[in-house]
Design a protein around this motif. Structure first.
Motif, PDB file in Angstrom:
ATOM      1  N   ASN A  51      52.028  49.610  47.308  1.00  0.00           N
ATOM      2  CA  ASN A  51      52.184  48.445  46.945  1.00  0.00           C
ATOM      3  C   ASN A  51      52.957  48.216  45.859  1.00  0.00           C
ATOM      4  O   ASN A  51      52.863  48.910  44.558  1.00  0.00           O
ATOM      5  N   PRO A  52      54.637  47.606  45.878  1.00  0.00           N
ATOM      6  CA  PRO A  52      55.623  47.311  44.683  1.00  0.00           C
ATOM      7  C   PRO A  52      54.579  46.173  43.783  1.00  0.00           C
ATOM      8  O   PRO A  52      53.542  45.802  43.802  1.00  0.00           O
ATOM      9  N   GLY A  53      55.159  46.652  42.423  1.00  0.00           N
ATOM     10  CA  GLY A  53      54.351  45.500  41.322  1.00  0.00           C
ATOM     11  C   GLY A  53      53.748  46.124  40.335  1.00  0.00           C
ATOM     12  O   GLY A  53      53.220  47.122  40.348  1.00  0.00           O
ATOM     13  N   PRO A  54      53.402  45.232  39.470  1.00  0.00           N
ATOM     14  CA  PRO A  54      53.143  46.029  37.733  1.00  0.00           C
ATOM     15  C   PRO A  54      51.292  45.521  38.023  1.00  0.00           C
ATOM     16  O   PRO A  54      51.006  45.003  39.459  1.00  0.00           O
ATOM     17  N   MET A  55      50.922  46.206  37.694  1.00  0.00           N
ATOM     18  CA  MET A  55      49.265  45.880  36.950  1.00  0.00           C
ATOM     19  C   MET A  55      48.427  45.231  36.789  1.00  0.00           C
ATOM     20  O   MET A  55      47.814  44.135  36.636  1.00  0.00           O
ATOM     21  N   LYS A  56      49.969  44.426  35.535  1.00  0.00           N
ATOM     22  CA  LYS A  56      49.313  43.353  34.544  1.00  0.00           C
ATOM     23  C   LYS A  56      50.449  42.264  34.728  1.00  0.00           C
ATOM     24  O   LYS A  56      51.725  42.714  35.152  1.00  0.00           O
ATOM     25  N   ASP A  57      50.580  41.485  34.292  1.00  0.00           N
ATOM     26  CA  ASP A  57      51.251  40.032  34.410  1.00  0.00           C
ATOM     27  C   ASP A  57      52.059  39.592  32.833  1.00  0.00           C
ATOM     28  O   ASP A  57      51.554  41.058  32.183  1.00  0.00           O
ATOM     29  N   SER A  58      53.166  38.940  32.846  1.00  0.00           N
ATOM     30  CA  SER A  58      54.436  39.244  31.353  1.00  0.00           C
ATOM     31  C   SER A  58      52.672  38.485  30.131  1.00  0.00           C
ATOM     32  O   SER A  58      53.385  38.937  29.084  1.00  0.00           O
ATOM     33  N   LYS A  59      51.804  38.328  30.385  1.00  0.00           N
ATOM     34  CA  LYS A  59      50.575  37.390  29.577  1.00  0.00           C
ATOM     35  C   LYS A  59      49.551  38.854  28.882  1.00  0.00           C
ATOM     36  O   LYS A  59      48.646  38.727  28.538  1.00  0.00           O
ATOM     37  N   GLY A  60      50.117  40.341  29.909  1.00  0.00           N
ATOM     38  CA  GLY A  60      48.355  40.921  29.771  1.00  0.00           C
ATOM     39  C   GLY A  60      47.507  41.064  30.439  1.00  0.00           C
ATOM     40  O   GLY A  60      46.841  41.849  30.565  1.00  0.00           O
ATOM     41  N   ARG A  61      47.551  39.797  31.594  1.00  0.00           N
ATOM     42  CA  ARG A  61      46.466  39.371  32.051  1.00  0.00           C
ATOM     43  C   ARG A  61      46.495  40.799  33.471  1.00  0.00           C
ATOM     44  O   ARG A  61      47.664  40.814  33.630  1.00  0.00           O
ATOM     45  N   PRO A  62      45.551  40.941  34.349  1.00  0.00           N
ATOM     46  CA  PRO A  62      46.052  41.771  35.207  1.00  0.00           C
ATOM     47  C   PRO A  62      46.057  41.098  36.746  1.00  0.00           C
ATOM     48  O   PRO A  62      45.353  39.892  36.979  1.00  0.00           O
ATOM     49  N   THR A  63      47.027  41.640  37.522  1.00  0.00           N
ATOM     50  CA  THR A  63      47.360  40.908  38.348  1.00  0.00           C
ATOM     51  C   THR A  63      46.845  40.894  40.085  1.00  0.00           C
ATOM     52  O   THR A  63      45.632  41.586  39.670  1.00  0.00           O
ATOM     53  N   ARG A  64      47.012  40.209  40.902  1.00  0.00           N
ATOM     54  CA  ARG A  64      46.110  40.093  42.154  1.00  0.00           C
ATOM     55  C   ARG A  64      45.709  41.640  42.913  1.00  0.00           C
ATOM     56  O   ARG A  64      45.144  41.778  42.974  1.00  0.00           O
ATOM     57  N   LEU A  65      46.747  42.150  42.741  1.00  0.00           N
ATOM     58  CA  LEU A  65      47.576  43.672  43.260  1.00  0.00           C
ATOM     59  C   LEU A  65      46.220  44.288  42.304  1.00  0.00           C
ATOM     60  O   LEU A  65      45.198  44.919  42.916  1.00  0.00           O
ATOM     61  N   ALA A  66      46.250  44.576  41.250  1.00  0.00           N
ATOM     62  CA  ALA A  66      45.076  44.817  39.965  1.00  0.00           C
ATOM     63  C   ALA A  66      43.396  44.995  40.955  1.00  0.00           C
ATOM     64  O   ALA A  66      42.610  45.430  40.009  1.00  0.00           O
ATOM     65  N   LEU A  67      43.684  42.941  40.740  1.00  0.00           N
ATOM     66  CA  LEU A  67      42.198  42.680  41.157  1.00  0.00           C
ATOM     67  C   LEU A  67      41.546  43.165  42.077  1.00  0.00           C
ATOM     68  O   LEU A  67      40.468  43.446  42.625  1.00  0.00           O
ATOM     69  N   ALA A  68      42.672  43.586  43.408  1.00  0.00           N
ATOM     70  CA  ALA A  68      42.380  44.410  44.094  1.00  0.00           C
ATOM     71  C   ALA A  68      41.766  45.583  44.739  1.00  0.00           C
ATOM     72  O   ALA A  68      40.617  45.705  45.111  1.00  0.00           O
ATOM     73  N   LEU A  69      42.695  45.970  43.825  1.00  0.00           N
ATOM     74  CA  LEU A  69      42.296  47.410  43.762  1.00  0.00           C
ATOM     75  C   LEU A  69      40.796  47.714  43.356  1.00  0.00           C
ATOM     76  O   LEU A  69      40.057  48.268  43.557  1.00  0.00           O
ATOM     77  N   LYS A  70      40.515  46.470  42.093  1.00  0.00           N
ATOM     78  CA  LYS A  70      39.446  46.932  41.154  1.00  0.00           C
ATOM     79  C   LYS A  70      38.348  46.710  41.518  1.00  0.00           C
ATOM     80  O   LYS A  70      37.593  47.383  42.173  1.00  0.00           O
TER      81      LYS A  70
END
Length: 90
Positions: A51-70
């Protein structure tokens, strides 16, 4: 995008979200598997590792992608990719 009330803050959908999806789409979604080598977990790892996209947003919080993987037991896309490659059917 799924309504906020159906999202689990730790990643993925909550029970209400899975029921809503079944009611509207007819799909029977199951809970995430955080361990083991079942076909579902291998398939998830293979799909989400690409999946494309970052693991953290511009404020340093985990993205939904990162949360799903976790939630599925992976700390990064690379970890999910390695797991999928190791356990895929040859």
């Amino acid at each position: 995008m799924v309504a906020k009330k159906y999202q689990n803050p730790k990643g993925g959908l909550n029970e209400a979200g899975r029921k809503f999806f079944k009611r509207t789409e007819g799909s029977n979604l199951k809970r995430p598997l955080s361990s083991g080598t079942s076909k579902r977990r291998v398939s998830f790892a293979a799909r989400f590792a690409g999946n494309p996209g970052p693991m953290k947003d511009s404020k340093g919080r985990p993205t939904r992608l990162a949360l799903a993987l976790k939630r599925w037991g992976f700390n990064s896309k690379a970890e999910a990719r390695a797991f999928a490659n190791k356990h895929k059917n040859k």
